[in-house]
Design a protein around this motif. Sequence first.
Motif, PDB file in Angstrom:
ATOM      1  N   ARG A  43       0.832  -1.211   0.000  1.00  0.00           N
ATOM      2  CA  ARG A  43       0.000   0.000   0.000  1.00  0.00           C
ATOM      3  C   ARG A  43       0.865   1.258   0.000  1.00  0.00           C
ATOM      4  N   ILE A  44       1.931   1.232   0.803  1.00  0.00           N
ATOM      5  CA  ILE A  44       2.766   2.444   0.864  1.00  0.00           C
ATOM      6  C   ILE A  44       3.500   2.648  -0.472  1.00  0.00           C
ATOM      7  N   LEU A  45       3.831   1.548  -1.136  1.00  0.00           N
ATOM      8  CA  LEU A  45       4.494   1.662  -2.439  1.00  0.00           C
ATOM      9  C   LEU A  45       3.532   2.236  -3.483  1.00  0.00           C
ATOM     10  N   THR A  46       2.312   1.703  -3.512  1.00  0.00           N
ATOM     11  CA  THR A  46       1.375   2.192  -4.539  1.00  0.00           C
ATOM     12  C   THR A  46       0.974   3.643  -4.245  1.00  0.00           C
ATOM     13  N   GLU A  47       0.803   3.957  -2.952  1.00  0.00           N
ATOM     14  CA  GLU A  47       0.460   5.350  -2.640  1.00  0.00           C
ATOM     15  C   GLU A  47       1.593   6.300  -2.998  1.00  0.00           C
ATOM     16  N   GLY A  48       2.822   5.775  -2.933  1.00  0.00           N
ATOM     17  CA  GLY A  48       3.987   6.597  -3.296  1.00  0.00           C
ATOM     18  C   GLY A  48       4.176   6.692  -4.792  1.00  0.00           C
ATOM     19  N   GLY A  49       3.310   6.034  -5.569  1.00  0.00           N
ATOM     20  CA  GLY A  49       3.389   6.185  -7.023  1.00  0.00           C
ATOM     21  C   GLY A  49       3.980   5.001  -7.763  1.00  0.00           C
ATOM     22  N   CYS A  50       4.111   3.861  -7.084  1.00  0.00           N
ATOM     23  CA  CYS A  50       4.644   2.679  -7.772  1.00  0.00           C
ATOM     24  C   CYS A  50       3.580   2.123  -8.722  1.00  0.00           C
ATOM     25  N   HIS A  51       3.965   1.919  -9.970  1.00  0.00           N
ATOM     26  CA  HIS A  51       3.039   1.414 -10.976  1.00  0.00           C
ATOM     27  C   HIS A  51       3.433   0.018 -11.416  1.00  0.00           C
ATOM     28  N   LYS A  52       2.500  -0.599 -12.127  1.00  0.00           N
ATOM     29  CA  LYS A  52       2.754  -1.933 -12.662  1.00  0.00           C
ATOM     30  C   LYS A  52       4.054  -1.920 -13.487  1.00  0.00           C
ATOM     31  N   GLY A  53       4.925  -2.895 -13.203  1.00  0.00           N
ATOM     32  CA  GLY A  53       6.153  -3.028 -13.993  1.00  0.00           C
ATOM     33  C   GLY A  53       7.326  -2.217 -13.462  1.00  0.00           C
ATOM     34  N   PRO A 155      -3.485   0.701   5.516  1.00  0.00           N
ATOM     35  CA  PRO A 155      -4.627  -0.226   5.513  1.00  0.00           C
ATOM     36  C   PRO A 155      -4.183  -1.655   5.185  1.00  0.00           C
ATOM     37  N   VAL A 156      -5.027  -2.611   5.555  1.00  0.00           N
ATOM     38  CA  VAL A 156      -4.646  -4.020   5.345  1.00  0.00           C
ATOM     39  C   VAL A 156      -5.419  -4.653   4.179  1.00  0.00           C
ATOM     40  N   THR A 157      -6.040  -3.797   3.368  1.00  0.00           N
ATOM     41  CA  THR A 157      -6.665  -4.347   2.152  1.00  0.00           C
ATOM     42  C   THR A 157      -5.687  -4.158   0.993  1.00  0.00           C
ATOM     43  N   PRO A 158      -5.438  -5.219   0.225  1.00  0.00           N
ATOM     44  CA  PRO A 158      -4.408  -5.141  -0.807  1.00  0.00           C
ATOM     45  C   PRO A 158      -4.754  -4.153  -1.903  1.00  0.00           C
ATOM     46  N   PRO A 159      -3.747  -3.534  -2.514  1.00  0.00           N
ATOM     47  CA  PRO A 159      -4.024  -2.641  -3.641  1.00  0.00           C
ATOM     48  C   PRO A 159      -4.550  -3.451  -4.818  1.00  0.00           C
TER      49      PRO A 159
END
Length: 538
Positions: A43-53, A155-159
């Motif tokens: 979650r912290i990675l995706t919120e920080g802007g990590c995208h697929k690939g 949160p503990v729900t997966p992105p």
Amino acid sequence: MPELLHDWVSLHAAIRPDAIAVVGNDDTLTYAQLETRSTQVARILTEGGCHKGDRICVLMPKCPAAIVCLLAIYKAGGVYVPLDPASPPARLEKILDSCDTRWLLAAGPTTRLLDAVFEHEPFRTSISIGWMDAHPPKETTFRIAFSIDDVRSQPVTPPVSRTTRRDPAHILYTSGSTGIPKGVVITHANVIHFVEWAVKYFDLSPSDRISGHPPLHFDLSFFDIFGTFAAGAQLHLVPTELNLLPNKMAEFIRASELTQWFSVPSVLTYMAKFEAVRIGDFPTLRRLLWCGEVFPTPSLMHWMRRLPHVKFTNLYGPTEATIASSYYTVPTCPDDEKAAIPIGTACEGEELLVLDERLQPVPHGQVGDLYIRGAGLSPGYWRDLDKTEAVFLRNPRSSDPSDRIYRTGDLAHIGSDGLVYFLGRADSQIKSRGYRIELGEIETAVNAIASVRESAVVALSSDGFEGASICCAYVPAPGAIITPVTLRKALSTVLPNYMLPSQWLVFERLPTNANGKIDRRQLKEAFAGDATQTARQS
Ligand code: AMP
């Protein structure tokens, strides 16, 4: 069948949340904890802007937190790039540059290494660091973007993931003969295919206690990790320092009550040498597997005589074909120390081909080049079409352009028993301490030293833990005063310890053969003679 590698953990977390998943030196995680923590990091990675690939590097010692990061990267749709904390900064920089990452997850005693790397642009400004243990360092050249405390509040729900099993799961960097490490791209489907076969063949179940022996940047570690998670079993991370402490390693196997131990011949031979294993030792162990190198038959006999209750399986395969492509379970203890142990038959969905230079099958018994075809084949080297096309070829017996064969660089023959036998390398790649090393990478590094005019690196096999001793012949540049000590020091800034030559000889001119090429055979003889002389003198 899971769609993605981390799905196995989610599955067991749902049905057996309190079952132990990973045991490390300092921490033990249940499936539920592994699931929750990896989701929070994702979650912290995706919120920080990590995208697929996006490639996300991990620089930490082998520990449960590193497994959390691996799963988190998959959940965030990223591509995991494990880094070796024993690498010198210059080599890490080459890898960071090649994989073009914006994220690095770190922990443990890696601060000095990171300080050296992050002194430089563009890394300092382009890469965000997440610190994954409870002790983030202070006063560093790098800035920590988030710490474990920030992770805990996620949160503990997966992105939501858009990754498919055909997408890259990780990039594994191996030694490259031109001096730049090569990134082998491996997909989720590549690993899932092997693991599903292995769980069936090795009969893995939730009651298994499986070793996590190789370093996490080795391809073999993916079998330990995902074989364990597919079976809902326990992964016991083997502390790296035990490789050189045979009796402590044996004690670890007893205390962990391992049922499946996946090791490498260099460690097994070393333990045999020190008589670390008793007759009937490791009563819980059901199977001992090895991969990566030839396991000398005398050492195998030593082990099989002591552990008659254990099955012994040889796995063979390069990183480019994912974990292993063939297997051979030794039926009974050989009675001849010279008996060759085959690499066996192809795993399900794979094919081993022994071909000549026109890509035609060689008759049984004759030596040919070993090729691999099947579900384990990597899509190729990261952003390197030339290297990919040089070894991943179109299958000449198929009209399907996606049907490929991989040239391993290994030599082999098919025996009268129909099994494949490994006969060494067709090039100058070696294995030392279990590491795959291109001698060309060392040679390139030596030649880059200003005080060296030319050099050649060869390897002699040794019966020590290294398995091979790396020998460097060099010619100093005019007027330069250099010694093995100064050369070794210079090399250690660009090469990891396991690649540093242990023998050196200075020449006025390197010997050449009739074609004018460096005569490597003559060099090997010179080093072998030098070693004998040194041994006699001492
Ligand atoms: P790596 O990519 O590090 O797994 O190294 C792959 C190379 O290790 C192969 O191409 C072989 O040269 C060697 N190798 C792997 N498994 C075996 C084995 N069981 N017996 C002999 N050599 C092996």
